[in-house]
Every structure is written in C-alpha cells, then in structure tokens.
Design a protein around this motif. Sequence first.
Motif, PDB file in Angstrom:
ATOM      1  N   ALA A 143       1.105  -1.023  -0.132  1.00 64.49           N
ATOM      2  CA  ALA A 143      -0.513  -0.285  -0.086  1.00 64.49           C
ATOM      3  C   ALA A 143       0.604   1.290  -0.033  1.00 64.49           C
ATOM      4  CB  ALA A 143      -0.903   0.268   1.142  1.00 64.49           C
ATOM      5  N   GLU A 144       2.588   0.852   0.382  1.00 61.62           N
ATOM      6  CA  GLU A 144       3.267   2.607   0.280  1.00 61.62           C
ATOM      7  C   GLU A 144       4.310   2.366  -0.961  1.00 61.62           C
ATOM      8  OE1 GLU A 144       4.870   1.670   4.119  1.00 61.62           O
ATOM      9  OE2 GLU A 144       3.304   1.902   5.599  1.00 61.62           O
ATOM     10  N   LEU A 145       3.548   1.543  -1.747  1.00 61.58           N
ATOM     11  CA  LEU A 145       4.095   2.236  -2.662  1.00 61.58           C
ATOM     12  C   LEU A 145       3.715   2.525  -3.835  1.00 61.58           C
ATOM     13  CD1 LEU A 145       5.886  -1.827  -2.844  1.00 61.58           C
ATOM     14  CD2 LEU A 145       7.072   0.087  -2.103  1.00 61.58           C
ATOM     15  N   ARG A 146       4.659   3.359  -5.278  1.00 61.29           N
ATOM     16  CA  ARG A 146       5.024   3.497  -6.325  1.00 61.29           C
ATOM     17  C   ARG A 146       5.186   2.989  -7.711  1.00 61.29           C
ATOM     18  NH1 ARG A 146       7.643   7.922  -3.480  1.00 61.29           N
ATOM     19  NH2 ARG A 146       9.087   7.946  -4.446  1.00 61.29           N
ATOM     20  N   PRO A 147       4.091   2.769  -7.843  1.00 59.86           N
ATOM     21  CA  PRO A 147       3.936   1.924  -9.813  1.00 59.86           C
ATOM     22  C   PRO A 147       5.565   1.783  -9.825  1.00 59.86           C
ATOM     23  CG  PRO A 147       2.173   3.464  -9.982  1.00 59.86           C
ATOM     24  CD  PRO A 147       2.992   3.560  -8.505  1.00 59.86           C
ATOM     25  N   GLY A 148       5.823   0.591 -10.448  1.00 56.90           N
ATOM     26  CA  GLY A 148       7.999   0.119 -10.384  1.00 56.90           C
ATOM     27  C   GLY A 148       8.941   0.369  -9.082  1.00 56.90           C
ATOM     28  N   GLU A 149       7.679   0.053  -8.427  1.00 53.86           N
ATOM     29  CA  GLU A 149       9.096   0.044  -7.194  1.00 53.86           C
ATOM     30  C   GLU A 149       8.900  -0.917  -6.259  1.00 53.86           C
ATOM     31  OE1 GLU A 149       9.258   4.198  -5.014  1.00 53.86           O
ATOM     32  OE2 GLU A 149       7.643   2.779  -4.004  1.00 53.86           O
ATOM     33  N   ILE A 150       9.523  -1.470  -5.797  1.00 51.73           N
ATOM     34  CA  ILE A 150      10.091  -2.897  -5.314  1.00 51.73           C
ATOM     35  C   ILE A 150      10.233  -2.823  -3.893  1.00 51.73           C
ATOM     36  CG2 ILE A 150      10.573  -5.591  -4.873  1.00 51.73           C
ATOM     37  CD1 ILE A 150      11.302  -5.542  -8.442  1.00 51.73           C
ATOM     38  N   ARG A 151       9.761  -3.508  -2.938  1.00 55.41           N
ATOM     39  CA  ARG A 151      10.714  -3.414  -1.209  1.00 55.41           C
ATOM     40  C   ARG A 151      10.329  -4.849  -0.384  1.00 55.41           C
ATOM     41  NH1 ARG A 151       6.856   0.835   2.941  1.00 55.41           N
ATOM     42  NH2 ARG A 151       8.379   2.557   1.278  1.00 55.41           N
ATOM     43  N   ALA A 152      11.517  -4.967   0.316  1.00 62.40           N
ATOM     44  CA  ALA A 152      11.306  -5.644   1.106  1.00 62.40           C
ATOM     45  C   ALA A 152      10.811  -5.642   2.350  1.00 62.40           C
ATOM     46  CB  ALA A 152      12.230  -6.895   0.777  1.00 62.40           C
ATOM     47  N   CYS A 153      10.823  -6.799   3.122  1.00 60.08           N
ATOM     48  CA  CYS A 153      11.029  -5.983   5.368  1.00 60.08           C
ATOM     49  C   CYS A 153      12.202  -6.631   5.696  1.00 60.08           C
ATOM     50  CB  CYS A 153       9.966  -7.016   5.469  1.00 60.08           C
ATOM     51  SG  CYS A 153       9.912  -8.685   5.622  1.00 60.08           S
ATOM     52  N   ALA A 154      12.186  -5.718   6.562  1.00 59.95           N
ATOM     53  CA  ALA A 154      13.563  -5.881   7.469  1.00 59.95           C
ATOM     54  C   ALA A 154      13.756  -7.945   7.482  1.00 59.95           C
ATOM     55  CB  ALA A 154      12.943  -5.849   8.613  1.00 59.95           C
ATOM     56  N   THR A 155      12.972  -8.726   7.878  1.00 58.10           N
ATOM     57  CA  THR A 155      13.333 -10.015   8.238  1.00 58.10           C
ATOM     58  C   THR A 155      14.091 -10.211   6.361  1.00 58.10           C
ATOM     59  OG1 THR A 155      11.668 -10.328   9.127  1.00 58.10           O
ATOM     60  CG2 THR A 155      12.244 -12.367   8.337  1.00 58.10           C
TER      61      THR A 155
END
Length: 732
Positions: A407-419
Amino acid sequence: MQFNVLGSIELRSGDEPVALGGLHQRATLAYLLLNANRAVATSRLVEALWGEMPPATARKMLQNAVSGLRQRIAESGGGDQEVEVLTRAPGYLLRVPETQVDLLCFQALRERGRTSLAEGDWVGAAGALREGLSLWRGPAFADLAETGREWPELVALERARLTAFEDLVDAELALGRHQEILHELEAACGAEPARERLCGQLMVALYRSGRQTEALEVFRRARSALLTEYGLDPGPELQELERAILQHDEVLARVEPPPEDTPVHAVTAPELETVSERTWVSMLLVRAESVGRTDDDPEAVAERARELGAVLEAEVRIFGGTLHTSLGPMWQAVFGLCRTHEDDAERAIRAACSIRRRLDEIVGSGRSPAARVRIAVATGEALVTGRATEGAEVTGEVIDACLHQLAELRPGEIRACATSRLASRGAVTYAPDGHVVGVRPEHESATFSGPFVGRGAETAMLDRLLEEVVRTRRPQTMTLFGEPGVGKSRLVRELRTRLDDQVRVVSGRTPRFGWNAPVTPLAGVLKDCCGIVAADDAPTGLRKLTRAVHGLVADARTAEWMVSTLRPLVELCESTRSPVEVDQVAAAWVRFVEESARRRPLFVVLEDLQTADGALLDVVEDLDRRLGPVPVLVLATARPELLRRRPAWGGGAPTTTVRTLGPLSDDEVHELVGLLDLRLGEEPTAQNRVPDLLPGVGKTRACLSQIAPGSVATRSSRGSTCRCCGPGRSPS
C-alpha cells in the motif's frame, strides 16, 4: 559378513571391507549371488564369465576363482555366519542368509510392499518400498557392467527396481504426497519417456499440483517417444487419462494406486484428512496498475490479465516459487510452500526484479500496453493448510505485512521487509527505506572471508590427485558432496588461491535457478581460459575466444569450427533465456580443454551440479573418458540431492573419486572463533557469534552446536528453519 551388490560389489566383514581378487573372482561371486542359495551349473558360470567362446582353460580358471572366494570368506569369519561356497551338482552353490545380501533384502521388501499395496495399506507399502529402494547405491553390479557384461539377470534387476519405484509412486499418490514424489517422478520419467505407467503417474501428480499444462505436455512427449521408438500410439489407459485432464475430471484429485492392468485414474482412494503445518515462507505480492481502464471491453481486460499472469507464473516458477492466488489486478506468490529453501527470501526478491524487467521488455517491444507493477516481499512464519482435493491455504501475519508494504509503494517500486532483507544479505542491495536497488549476479554473491580452518584431509587428497595427474598426464575427476553452507565453495576458493602458481585453475558454476542455459558451467570454464570477464561485451568476448583458439590449434578449419561452436558460450549471460544444447558444444569444449591442458596442467572446477541439466551431467560424468591423455583434474561440487537423480554417480570408474564434506568439528569451530576474536582484538568468548559466520564454514555444526539455552531451532517436513541464524535461514 555382508554382501552389497546394488551398486558396485562390496564384501564386508563387520565394518571392514574385504578385498576381492581379480575380475574372474568378482564375476563368479556376482553370478552366485544372483542365484544365492541355488545350485548353478558349471556350464552356466563358464558362459556368464566368458560368453559363447570360452578359453580351453575356462573350467580350471573357474575352479581357481571359487577356491579364492572360499579362502577370503574363511579368512573373514564368514564360516561362523553360515556363509560358504559349496560344490553341488551340477556346479556350485553359495549359501548365505537372506539378511546378509542387500539384493535379497530388496527383493523381500519389494514383495512386502506389493502385498501391502494389494491390501490397500498405503503407509505400509510406501515404507517397505522406500526402504528397499534406499538399498540401491547405483546400477546393480556396477563395476561388472563397466566391463561390458550384459547378463539377462541384470536387465531383469533394473526392471524390478523401476517397477518397485512405480509401486512406491502409487502408494505415495494414494497418501496425497504428490508434491513430495514429484521431483523423483520427473527424473524417472525423463529417463524412461516411453514407459506409459510412469508417464501416467507423472501426469496425475502434475495435475494434482495445479500444473495441468505440464501434465498434458508429458502425454505429448510420451506419444512422440512411442511413435519414434516403436511406431505405436499410447495405450487406451494413457489416452483416457489425457481426456480426463482436459475435462477436469474430479476423480483425478482422488487417485488410488491401481493394479497394473487398470487405468491409473479409474479407482477412488479413501478421503484424506487436512494437514496443517507451521513453516517459514516468503510472500510476494504483485499489483498491476494498468491491466484495464474503465472504458475497456471486459474481454480485453481479461486477456491482458491472462497475459500478465502467464509472465508472473513463468518467472515465479523459475525461482522455485508457486503462483498461489490472484484477485483482479493482484497476484500472490509463495516461496517455501512445498519445500523450504535456505534462500527463499532471495528467490522471491530475484523473482520480483525479473518480473519487473520482463514487463519492461514487453512494453518496450510494443507487444502489450504498459503494465506498471508494485511488488512487495515479506518473510515470516505462516500456517500452511493442505488438502488432497484443494490447493494449500496460507495464513499468518506475513500476508498482512506484505499488504501493508504494498500500500505504501509507487508504481515500479519493489520493497522487502526487514526479515527478508536480513535473509538476503549479500545478494541484494537496498535503499535505507527497504526499497530494492538491485541484485548481485550469482557469481558475485558474498562469501565468508574469515580464517580458513580444517579440511586437511580433503586438501591432501586433492594434492595427491593433482600430483598424479601431472605425473601421468591422465585426467582424473573428484566429486565433493556436502550440505548447503558446509563450506564447499570456501574450500574451492582456498584451493584456487593456493594452487594457482602450480596449475591453471578455471571454474564454472551451475545457476541455482532454472532460468539459464544448461551449458553455463562450461561457459564459465571457457571464459576463464580465454580471460573473458563479466565487463566484456559480446564482440570483445568473441575476439578473445578467437585469439585463444587460434593460439592453441594450428589447423585453420578446426579452429574455425571450434570458434563457431563455442561462440554461444561466450555470448551467454545471466539474463539468457534461450537454451543452448549441450551436445552441440561439448565436443568443441572438450577439445579446447585438451589443447589448453597440453600447454599447462588444468584444474577444472564445476560447482553446484545438483541443479545441472541432465545432458550436462552426462558430459561431466563421462569427462575423464572424453578427455585424451592430458593433465586435467576435474573437481565437481554438489549437494547430496544429486545422488537422488544419479544414484550411481562416480561409482565403479578407476579415475573417479567421491568424498562427502562434513561440518567442522567442535575443536575446529572453537579454533575459528578464537582466530576471529584475535583478529577483532577481543577475548575468545564470543561463541554466540558463530552463526554469523555463514556461509561457508560448516554451518550445520557451527550453528547447531552453539545454540544457547532458550534459543529455538525447528525442522519441518517441508524443510528446515533456524532462528539462531536469523528468520528464514536454514541450518541445512
């Protein structure tokens, strides 16, 4: 006394091997064991040993072989265990208890399993058949098969082994273990593409795993193999199974092992209960932003969604994940659903980057409207609930964590959690907020660079083999097996550094993931020999290859053939998708290695063969015989699962050596900790830091032997998870 023949012939007294005499003595023992506790006519033994035209002294040579066997059995205490070779008209009889011959044990377990199968005792059948098949270490009497002996009894034994495996598959399918048996089944069917019973079982297992298109592809391969080899169409049972898959027949999800003359899908198995299990998974959520617009036709939107889903499914499968569910423009993939890997988080992130790259390529080619995606990855513990007739259900906070990131990302972005970031350290680069910047190429993944401790026996063995190779100018191969993280790559790196001034060390690695051409290890060796580095573009690499080949081969026509054949290896890169056939380049590659070794002895390292293509394994397994009289030492490294694909790997050949690399001993672990503390200027008391030494220092021992009271290490049937190493990591 124990006789082992399901593999190379071994005679053991207690824990000690008993040396056998020459070829005639081994062949005599082998034929008597094939007919254990039954009299064998002298004429049959003579024919088995020498064929239809035996020498005049054949009977005398047979008597000498029998006399030698009696002497070795007596010297080894076999007489005390009722083992002896008797003279019984019209020839000889080997009397031996059933429990002392692995072949007889296998036959007894196979019959017990078949009986349980007929009675509907699936658990008993699976247990007996699995135990029987575990006795096989390779082809029966493997060392005799190398001499060219083709006894009908050996052919019958291999058929019995394959039939026992098919019976085991029937029992496992009835128990709902289609996922667990799938890898073995695919390997067996690949080796026997025209065997209809195996093909039918694989089709059922694939269908029940949600891979119906692959199940239909198995049918097409079987039909092609039958037409090519025998000019026949598949039997009515296999054709009926294909129709059932096309029609999504509900009975396929409830398969019971049938008798051999019954269609594989025709009988209903007992209802299987739901099984729930906690396991670590890495979740990947993909949301597409432009699958459809409000003014689009619904059918056009659906078609674009299907195209996007196909891209996602292909990329996720390449990295070992499962495209689990989809809802509108959102897709969910799970890594670790069927089997936990130690690198599931890295796999998920690599898949995310590959999905984004593939979609950019499609948009750039104009084949599809733009589809900007947001991708989130989260790793954690989930509850996996699997049913025999439905897909597995995944629940847990890991899904909520993934949705929150998305929900916090913009199109084209990839995010991974701390784990996930912790579990993929060294392989992925991140921005401070957790956004994925990029992934390292596999060959650049971080490895442990601390002090090198232990491995003296393996180093001495390789030194001895290398000395022999240089002295005799004859190739040798050694396979080093070891669990993931036990230190195979670190040992190879140390050897490369130490031996570089004695021989030329070149290496190639099989990619962990199924996205690359099967010849990647050969390409790595070739590039090392030619001085081609990762920064070189294709024209530069081709110029270096041409210069190297013409420097080795004087004949212009041969040199041109080698350059044109080896060119695909030079152009191979990490993003290569199109396969390169092994057979097309193997001959030229072997010739190149031979010519290079004539100038300077070669130490060729081929790493991670457990994921190698079958055609490449054929080349490597036969490499010591393909190469001419040149000083080449080939070191192959692999995880033990290679032996499930190739049980006879390295067995029986005089120029091959096999060794298993175990974890570091307790003393070596403490020595390593002390050396690290001295390097850091601290007191040698930091044993709780040993897990941070991963990878490459024998982590099974280093991790599990140092778990402090109160810490947790868990193991499940899907895989292993060690919370001592960090969430999502595995202690092998």
